[in-house]
Each structure stands twice: as structure tokens, then as C-alpha cells.
Write a protein that holds these residues in place. Structure first.
Motif, PDB file in Angstrom:
ATOM      1  N   TYR A  28       0.834  -1.212   0.000  1.00 46.09           N
ATOM      2  CA  TYR A  28       0.000   0.000   0.000  1.00 46.09           C
ATOM      3  C   TYR A  28       0.866   1.258   0.000  1.00 46.09           C
ATOM      4  CZ  TYR A  28      -4.413  -2.475   0.831  1.00 46.09           C
ATOM      5  OH  TYR A  28      -5.527  -3.262   0.707  1.00 46.09           O
ATOM      6  N   TYR A  29       1.897   1.282   0.834  1.00 46.07           N
ATOM      7  CA  TYR A  29       2.745   2.471   0.914  1.00 46.07           C
ATOM      8  C   TYR A  29       3.378   2.784  -0.442  1.00 46.07           C
ATOM      9  CZ  TYR A  29       2.525   2.537   6.057  1.00 46.07           C
ATOM     10  OH  TYR A  29       2.107   2.628   7.352  1.00 46.07           O
ATOM     11  N   SER A  34       5.590  10.897   3.178  1.00 47.61           N
ATOM     12  CA  SER A  34       5.084  10.274   4.406  1.00 47.61           C
ATOM     13  C   SER A  34       4.969   8.767   4.238  1.00 47.61           C
ATOM     14  CB  SER A  34       3.715  10.860   4.769  1.00 47.61           C
ATOM     15  OG  SER A  34       3.821  12.220   5.099  1.00 47.61           O
ATOM     16  N   ALA A  35       4.515   8.340   3.062  1.00 45.09           N
ATOM     17  CA  ALA A  35       4.371   6.910   2.809  1.00 45.09           C
ATOM     18  C   ALA A  35       5.730   6.218   2.808  1.00 45.09           C
ATOM     19  CB  ALA A  35       3.657   6.689   1.481  1.00 45.09           C
ATOM     20  N   ARG A  36       6.733   6.815   2.157  1.00 39.06           N
ATOM     21  CA  ARG A  36       8.062   6.182   2.113  1.00 39.06           C
ATOM     22  C   ARG A  36       8.713   6.177   3.490  1.00 39.06           C
ATOM     23  NH1 ARG A  36       4.947   6.633  -2.161  1.00 39.06           N
ATOM     24  NH2 ARG A  36       5.763   5.329  -3.843  1.00 39.06           N
ATOM     25  N   SER A  41       7.071   6.065   6.357  1.00 41.42           N
ATOM     26  CA  SER A  41       6.368   5.043   7.143  1.00 41.42           C
ATOM     27  C   SER A  41       6.855   3.651   6.771  1.00 41.42           C
ATOM     28  CB  SER A  41       4.858   5.152   6.914  1.00 41.42           C
ATOM     29  OG  SER A  41       4.360   6.383   7.380  1.00 41.42           O
ATOM     30  N   ALA A  42       7.023   3.409   5.471  1.00 46.39           N
ATOM     31  CA  ALA A  42       7.471   2.089   5.023  1.00 46.39           C
ATOM     32  C   ALA A  42       8.873   1.786   5.533  1.00 46.39           C
ATOM     33  CB  ALA A  42       7.430   2.024   3.500  1.00 46.39           C
ATOM     34  N   ALA A  43       9.778   2.749   5.407  1.00 47.98           N
ATOM     35  CA  ALA A  43      11.157   2.520   5.846  1.00 47.98           C
ATOM     36  C   ALA A  43      11.220   2.309   7.355  1.00 47.98           C
ATOM     37  CB  ALA A  43      12.029   3.701   5.432  1.00 47.98           C
ATOM     38  N   ARG A  44      10.488   3.114   8.105  1.00 52.24           N
ATOM     39  CA  ARG A  44      10.495   2.957   9.568  1.00 52.24           C
ATOM     40  C   ARG A  44       9.915   1.599   9.965  1.00 52.24           C
ATOM     41  NH1 ARG A  44       9.457   8.854  11.335  1.00 52.24           N
ATOM     42  NH2 ARG A  44      11.554   9.451  11.989  1.00 52.24           N
ATOM     43  N   MET A  45       8.881   1.182   9.263  1.00 50.58           N
ATOM     44  CA  MET A  45       8.282  -0.118   9.556  1.00 50.58           C
ATOM     45  C   MET A  45       9.316  -1.228   9.374  1.00 50.58           C
ATOM     46  SD  MET A  45       5.088  -1.941   7.574  1.00 50.58           S
ATOM     47  CE  MET A  45       6.009  -1.976   6.023  1.00 50.58           C
ATOM     48  N   LEU A  83      15.625   2.011  -4.248  1.00 54.14           N
ATOM     49  CA  LEU A  83      14.776   1.691  -5.397  1.00 54.14           C
ATOM     50  C   LEU A  83      13.775   2.814  -5.663  1.00 54.14           C
ATOM     51  CD1 LEU A  83      13.942  -0.330  -7.554  1.00 54.14           C
ATOM     52  CD2 LEU A  83      12.441  -1.418  -5.869  1.00 54.14           C
ATOM     53  N   GLU A  84      13.240   3.390  -4.601  1.00 54.20           N
ATOM     54  CA  GLU A  84      12.284   4.487  -4.771  1.00 54.20           C
ATOM     55  C   GLU A  84      12.955   5.709  -5.400  1.00 54.20           C
ATOM     56  OE1 GLU A  84       8.641   4.343  -3.876  1.00 54.20           O
ATOM     57  OE2 GLU A  84       9.581   2.461  -4.474  1.00 54.20           O
ATOM     58  N   ARG A  85      14.232   5.912  -5.110  1.00 55.08           N
ATOM     59  CA  ARG A  85      14.944   7.030  -5.745  1.00 55.08           C
ATOM     60  C   ARG A  85      15.060   6.807  -7.249  1.00 55.08           C
ATOM     61  NH1 ARG A  85      18.404   6.666  -1.136  1.00 55.08           N
ATOM     62  NH2 ARG A  85      20.192   5.841  -2.304  1.00 55.08           N
ATOM     63  N   LEU A  86      15.252   5.565  -7.640  1.00 55.64           N
ATOM     64  CA  LEU A  86      15.339   5.262  -9.068  1.00 55.64           C
ATOM     65  C   LEU A  86      13.984   5.403  -9.745  1.00 55.64           C
ATOM     66  CD1 LEU A  86      17.679   2.120  -8.911  1.00 55.64           C
ATOM     67  CD2 LEU A  86      18.289   4.440  -9.646  1.00 55.64           C
TER      68      LEU A  86
END
Length: 588
Positions: free
Chosen positions: A351-352, A363-365, A367-371, A387-390
């Protein structure tokens, strides 16, 4: 200077006078019977003075202003219209100056023009509304209220309840607003319903809940047909943790205004607080039926259930949204949070990652990284962000910055430093990352590294107010020998770029104080504190007040700061240098 009245100018002035002047100049070269003396004499010397209409200077000024406006030079156009408006007391020209100033992107010039317009047209509501809006934009709610009340005194229908709600939501101090509203109520010949409601809101916000409740009870007797009354009663009851009273108020309001969505939302909130989940779902379903299953409404209702951690109900409201191509980004973010809370890490990550580039993207990224980090999966978290940076080049810089902060939180400062250095070696002109590295160097007491990075930013972008201010303030705060004038020049450059930035106002006041000018420093620090009340600004202002001998004000502000800020290192440091400031002898 002659004064007169001018008609309203509704279109650019004609260039005929200029053409006529050119024609006359050409005619002077034609042969004729006049002598040289006659040719050079002023033919208007014996003319009577202009007492009405435009004189030559005013006509020229208006032409210049009109042409400046047509060229997009709105500051010059504004000044031109203001000059002639001043000469002739012409409200129409002051209004035209205000119109030009609105395109100038100069808030100070716009306010100057609007104030002149108001002075020339004191019965007009338009300049008052504009001045109120400008005051709101700079956070001056007291001035904004004064403008609205002046319009009401002239018979205008200004809305106050919504204004007060906005002020309180923005964090305005209710006390001075309440004092002014009570004075306003006392001046009325007959009760004004909206003013009473606004005053009740301020009383509640100021801690005078009994007075607010008494006022609302009186209104319930005299104007029970007003749905706004019941909305406010329900809201205040919820704020007072009295959900039963809130439910009663919402129900009474719905008798007056059946189907009112705001009252139905309040009723749903009250039912949720009371644990009556089925009743709350019935209300939310009715809302969706009545309002066409609006996505924003679904989001709002889901958040009501999330407030009290009723996750299944929130999920049921959100799931229908994500099958739509136009699904709101917030829906994915909230579903991710629900899945995370229920321990569904992979589902949450899915979902994130579906949150598109939007206000919720970072905020989503995060939250995902902290999780993942909380699951002891730091390597996975870093791989995810890489990967999100790419995938999202537009957010590359922000995602790197986010990863650096997460590494710092995990105590991996060396890895954070290495990441920043690596990224800046590939993108040396990335201002965000270079500024972040400069601030980290400052935290490590490495002034040379900090200054090097900030200088690089300033060289690449001489109008980077943040970098100018950061370097100037640091030099001033450290009180480095021989560098205070340099610090002041940097801060003044930042101030010229962002004249209303409270951090820069604080820096300007602080460098003046460091240079031995506490009297000059005081107004800048007072403005900074008014716009940005934080503990560092408070410490600066307290110190300057103390040095100027205003001991009572200094101690009063010290007590206020203690009440406002749980953590106040700059104030604690100040008290170590000036222990006599603390009348109680305690730093706590």
C-alpha cells in the motif's frame, strides 16, 4: 499643489496628449512671423492655475503608471498611482494602485496601497476585507479582526464564527481576540447572533468554558433554529470529552436541519466515542448515501474510526476507493497504516508503495522505511529507499535526506555521512543535501566544513535566503572576532529576499545585539517572537530586554517560555549566564 477630484479611471489613458505635444513641437519649426523672444516665451505663463482635474505633472505620472502596468512593472505602476492619489485625494486611483500592487508580489506595497485606499474611502468594505486577508496571511489575527469589526460597524455582513475558527486552528492566542469581541458585543444596539457564537468559541478556547456554555444556553433559548449553534455545542462537548452531551446537541441540530452533513459527522464522532459502533456506521452510511459516495467524505469518515482505532470499520470505508484509477493518495497511506498496525508488513509495504507522487508521497516512504527498520530490516529499508529514488527521480534529493535522518536515528552516523558524501559527489549542486551536510557539520562543531558547504550554495544561488541566513546567524551567534559585520551583511541580504521570514528577523535582531545595539535589536526580535514563538527566539528577546533594563518584561517572558516549551536549551544556557534573571533561582 492644486487638489481636486478625479473621475474613476477604467481603462488605460489615451496617448493623444503625447501625440499632440509632438505635433506642437513640430509646428514650432515652421516659418512664421513671431520673433525669437516670442517663440521661446511660455505661452501659458499668464494662464490661471489648475484648480480642478489634472495638472501636467499628474497627467505625466498617470501615463507613466499606466504604461508601467502594461509592461508588467507593477511596483512602478503602484507608486505612480499612489503619488497622484495622494495629490488629489482620489480613492479611485488608490484602488487602481492596490490592483497593480496585487500583481507585484510585494506584500508590503500591497498593504500600503490598501491602507491608502481605505483612508480615502473609509466607508468602503473592499479595502477592509483586503487588509484583513493580508493580516491573516502574516498571522496577525488581532488586526484582521479589527478590520472585520470596522466593516461590521459600517453595516457590512462580515462572518465572524468562521474567522474565529480559522484563527484558533492556526494557533492564535484567544485572549486578545476575546477581549475585543466582548467590547464589540457591548457596542451593539441589538444582539448579533454570529458575534455571540464567535465569542463563545473564544471563551471556550481561553478556558472560560462556563461562560461559553452559558452564552450558548442563552442562544439556544433565543435562536434554537440555527444549526451552527448545535454544531458548536456538539464540538465543544467533544473537546470537553463529554460525548453524551455532544450526541444530544447533534441530534437537536438534526431536528432543525435534517441531513446536515456537519451535524451528522459530529453525531458519528459522538457515537464512536461512546463505543456505539453500529450506530456510528449507520450514520456514516446515511451520509454516504446522501452525498453520492464522495471519496473525500469516505476518507474523513475512515479517519473518524481510526481516531479510536476501530480498524475494520476504517478499512471497509477505504477499500472501495483503491480500485479507482483516481484513488486519493491518502487512501493508500491509511490502508498501509492499518495493515502495519495489524502486523501485515508486506501488505502495508504494498500500500505504501502505491502512494503516487503527491503530498503524501514522502510520508508513505518514511512510514514504510520505519516499519522495516522496526522489524530489524535496515538493509531492506535502505534497499527500498534506493529503489524508490530510481523510480521517482523528482524526489531523489528528499529520499536521500530521509534516509540520512533514519540512519542518524539508528545511531549509524558514519553511514549517513558516507551516503551524503557519495550523493554530493554525484550531484555537487544539490542544495538540499549540501545544506543538510552543513547543518550536520555545525552539530559536530565543524565550522569550516559548514561554512564551505554554505558558501558553495550561495555561490551557486546568491538568492538562497536560507543559506545566507544560516551562515550569517552562525557567525553572529558564535560572536567570532572580526566577523560580525560580515554576518550582518549576509543576514541583511537574506532579509531583502524574505523580509517577513521570522527566522531572519530573529537573526537580524541577534546580530545587532552582538554588535552592541540592543535598542536597535529589540523591535526585530519582538517581530520574530510574534511570528515564530520558539525557545531560541525567546532566549534572544529575554536577554535583550534584560540588558535594556526591562527586567519585568524579561521575567514575564521567561515564565511564558517555561510554560510553552518542555525543552528549552537556549533558555537554560541563558540562565547560566544570567542567573539573576531567574527570580525563583530554578532552571526548571
Amino acid at each position: 499643489m492644486p487638489r481636486g477630484t478625479l473621475p474613476r479611471i477604467t481603462r488605460p489613458l489615451s496617448l493623444v496628449p503625447l501625440a499632440l505635444a509632438s505635433l506642437l513641437a513640430g509646428c514650432q519649426a515652421l516659418p512664421g512671423g513671431s520673433s525669437a523672444a516670442e517663440a521661446t516665451a511660455d505661452p501659458m505663463a499668464a494662464a490661471p492655475p489648475v484648480t480642478r482635474g489634472l495638472d501636467a505633472d499628474s497627467l505625466s505620472g498617470l501615463l507613466v503608471a499606466e504604461l508601467a502596468g502594461q509592461r508588467g512593472d507593477y511596483p512602478r505602476a503602484t507608486r505612480g498611482f499612489l503619488d497622484v492619489a495622494e495629490r488629489y485625494d482620489a480613492a479611485a486611483l488608490a484602488e487602481r494602485a492596490t490592483l497593480a500592487a496585487r500583481f507585484s508580489e510585494d506584500a508590503g506595497l500591497l498593504e500600503e496601497a490598501a491602507r491608502r485606499w481605505q483612508s480615502l474611502a473609509p466607508q468602503s468594505d473592499a479595502p477592509a476585507r483586503l487588509l484583513s486577508s493580508l493580516a491573516i496571511q502574516r498571522g496577525d489575527w488581532n488586526t484582521a479582526l479589527e478590520q472585520r469589526l470596522s466593516a461590521i460597524a459600517r453595516g457590512a455582513r462580515e462572518e465572524l464564527t468562521g474567522f474565529v475558527e480559522g484563527a484558533l486552528e492556526a494557533g492564535a492566542d484567544p485572549a486578545p481576540l476575546l477581549t475585543r469581541m466582548r467590547k464589540h458585543l457591548a457596542s451593539l444596539d441589538e444582539p448579533r447572533y454570529d458575534s455571540e457564537l464567535a465569542t463563545a468559541l473564544l471563551e471556550a478556547a481561553a478556558g472560560e468554558r462556563t461562560a461559553a456554555e452559558q452564552r450558548l444556553t442563552r442562544l439556544a433559548r433565543t435562536a434554537p433554529e440555527q444549526p451552527e449553534l448545535w454544531q458548536i455545542r456538539a464540538r465543544l462537548a467533544l473537546e470537553a470529552d463529554a460525548p453524551s452531551q455532544a450526541r444530544s446537541a447533534a441530534r437537536l441540530g438534526l431536528e432543525v436541519a435534517p441531513g446536515d452533513p456537519r451535524l451528522m459527522l459530529l453525531l458519528a464522532r459522538a457515537e464512536i466515542r461512546l463505543g456505539r459502533i453500529e450506530a456510528a456506521e449507520a450514520t456514516t452510511n446515511a451520509l454516504l448515501d446522501d452525498h453520492g459516495d464522495d471519496p473525500e467524505l469516505r476518507l474523513g469518515l475512515a479517519r473518524l474510526f481510526l481516531e479510536k482505532e476501530h480498524l475494520p470499520q476504517a478499512r471497509r470505508l477505504l477499500l472501495p476507493l483503491v480500485g479507482d484509477d483516481e484513488a486519493p493518495p491518502l487512501a493508500f497511506l491509511l490502508l498501509g497504516a492499518i495493515a502495519e498496525d495489524e502486523g501485515e508488513v508486506d501488505n502495508a509495504l504494498l500500500y505504501y508503495r502505491q502512494v503516487p507522487e503527491s503530498e503524501q508521497f514522502l510520508s508513505a516512504r518514511l512510514s514504510a522505511a520505519r516499519m522495516l527498520i522496526d522489524e530489524d530490516r535496515m538493509l531492506d529499508a535502505r534497499a527500498f529507499l534506493r529503489l524508490e529514488r530510481l523510480r521517482h527521480e523528482a524526489y531523489r534529493s528528499e529520499l536521500v535526506s530521509l534516509e540520512v535522518e533514519l540512519l542518524d536515528e539508528a545511531g549509524l552516523e558514519e553511514q549517513a555521512d558516507a551516503l551524503l558524501d557519495s550523493e554530493l559527489s554525484q550531484h555537487p549542486d544539490d542544495e538540499r543535501l549540501r545544506y543538510q551536510r552543513a547543518m550536520r557539520a555545525f552539530a559536530d562543531n565543524d565550522l569550516a566544513a559548514m561554512e564551505s558547504d554554505l558558501r558553495h550554495i550561495i555561490e551557486q544561488d546568491p538568492e538562497n535566503a536560507n543559506a545566507l541566513n544560516a551562515l550569517g546567524y552562525t557567525l553572529a551567534d558564535l560572536d567570532l572576532e572580526g566577523r560580525l559585520e560580515e554576518a550582518r551583511e549576509l543576514i541583511e541580504r537574506a532579509h531583502a529576499l524574505e523580509p517577513d521570514n521570522p527566522a531572519i528577523l530573529d537573526s537580524l535582531g541577534w546580530v545587532l545585539y552582538r554588535q552592541g545595539n540592543p535598542e536597535d535589536a529589540l523591535p526585530w526580535l519582538e517581530r520574530a517572537w510574534s511570528a515564530m514563538p520558539d525557545q531560541e527566539v525567546a532566549a534572544h528577546l529575554i536577554e535583550v530586554l534584560w540588558v535594556l533594563g526591562e527586567e519585568a518584561r524579561a521575567r514575564e517572558l521567561l515564565q511564558e517560555a517555561r510554560q510553552r516549551f518542555d525543552e528549552r536549551p537556549r533558555i537554560d544556557e541563558l540562565l547560566q549566564r544570567y542567573p539573576e534573571l531567574d527570580a525563583t533561582g530554578s532552571v526548571d
